[in-house]
Design a protein around this motif. Structure first.
Motif, PDB file in Angstrom:
ATOM      1  N   ALA A  53     -11.925   1.036  12.421  1.00 47.55           N
ATOM      2  CA  ALA A  53     -11.304   0.494  11.209  1.00 47.55           C
ATOM      3  C   ALA A  53     -10.902   1.632  10.265  1.00 47.55           C
ATOM      4  N   ASP A  54     -11.745   2.672  10.174  1.00 47.71           N
ATOM      5  CA  ASP A  54     -11.415   3.827   9.335  1.00 47.71           C
ATOM      6  C   ASP A  54     -10.200   4.552   9.897  1.00 47.71           C
ATOM      7  N   SER A  55     -10.103   4.605  11.221  1.00 47.65           N
ATOM      8  CA  SER A  55      -8.958   5.255  11.857  1.00 47.65           C
ATOM      9  C   SER A  55      -7.665   4.556  11.475  1.00 47.65           C
ATOM     10  N   LEU A  56      -7.674   3.241  11.465  1.00 47.30           N
ATOM     11  CA  LEU A  56      -6.473   2.482  11.106  1.00 47.30           C
ATOM     12  C   LEU A  56      -6.073   2.791   9.665  1.00 47.30           C
ATOM     13  N   GLU A  99      -4.630  -8.099   9.582  1.00 41.92           N
ATOM     14  CA  GLU A  99      -4.777  -8.267   8.137  1.00 41.92           C
ATOM     15  C   GLU A  99      -4.605  -6.940   7.399  1.00 41.92           C
ATOM     16  N   THR A 100      -5.202  -5.878   7.949  1.00 38.69           N
ATOM     17  CA  THR A 100      -5.113  -4.556   7.330  1.00 38.69           C
ATOM     18  C   THR A 100      -3.673  -4.063   7.285  1.00 38.69           C
ATOM     19  N   ALA A 102      -0.919  -5.956   7.575  1.00 37.85           N
ATOM     20  CA  ALA A 102      -0.133  -6.860   6.714  1.00 37.85           C
ATOM     21  C   ALA A 102      -0.294  -6.466   5.252  1.00 37.85           C
ATOM     22  N   SER A 103      -1.509  -6.179   4.847  1.00 36.64           N
ATOM     23  CA  SER A 103      -1.770  -5.789   3.460  1.00 36.64           C
ATOM     24  C   SER A 103      -1.047  -4.490   3.115  1.00 36.64           C
ATOM     25  N   ALA A 104      -1.112  -3.511   4.012  1.00 41.63           N
ATOM     26  CA  ALA A 104      -0.456  -2.220   3.762  1.00 41.63           C
ATOM     27  C   ALA A 104       1.059  -2.365   3.687  1.00 41.63           C
ATOM     28  N   LEU A 105       1.611  -3.274   4.483  1.00 43.79           N
ATOM     29  CA  LEU A 105       3.062  -3.470   4.510  1.00 43.79           C
ATOM     30  C   LEU A 105       3.541  -4.448   3.433  1.00 43.79           C
ATOM     31  N   GLY A 106       2.609  -5.117   2.778  1.00 42.85           N
ATOM     32  CA  GLY A 106       2.987  -6.079   1.752  1.00 42.85           C
ATOM     33  C   GLY A 106       3.628  -7.327   2.327  1.00 42.85           C
ATOM     34  N   VAL A 107       3.183  -7.718   3.517  1.00 43.09           N
ATOM     35  CA  VAL A 107       3.703  -8.920   4.169  1.00 43.09           C
ATOM     36  C   VAL A 107       2.518  -9.800   4.574  1.00 43.09           C
TER      37      VAL A 107
END
Length: 122
Positions: A53-56, A99-100, A102-107
């Motif tokens: 998860a930290d890698s992502l 989810e991670t 999507a959140s980063a992309l704002g979608v």
């Protein structure tokens, strides 16, 4: 981090360790999940690998730095390219990966799934 000759080796592998979000530690502090790198017959350095998860999160931050703007501000085509790239790197095998991203992309998660499905259907 042992002998004087290890300095060049450590300097050579540091960009790779940094790129993957790892941490370099002295070999004698290595735990069972750390990777000890051997150089010229001796343990030169150990690498503590990040949690998936930290890698992502690290990959997303690097993509943002490379693009020079928040990923959420990119256009749809650029976001689709990022989703393709992340899928190739296994990002969606990580728990909460969709989810991670999507959140980063704002979608929405639904949009990320659409990007993934569009690629498979093409």
């Amino acid at each position: 981090m042992n002998g004087a000759g290890d300095g060049a080796f450590i300097a050579a592998v540091k960009p790779l360790v940094d790129a993957m979000g790892g941490e370099m530690i002295p070999p004698d502090e290595a735990g069972p999940d750390d990777v000890v790198l051997i150089w010229e017959g001796a343990a030169a350095v150990a690498v503590r690998l990040p949690q998936l998860a930290d890698s992502l999160d690290h990959i997303l931050a690097a993509l943002e730095r490379r693009r020079g703007m928040p990923l959420a501000e990119l256009d749809r085509k650029a976001k689709q390219e990022i989703v393709r790239s992340l899928e190739a790197r296994g990002a969606f095998a990580v728990r909460h990966g969709v989810e991670t991203v999507a959140s980063a992309l704002g979608v929405s998660r639904f949009t990320v799934y659409n990007y993934l499905n569009r690629e498979k259907g093409a």
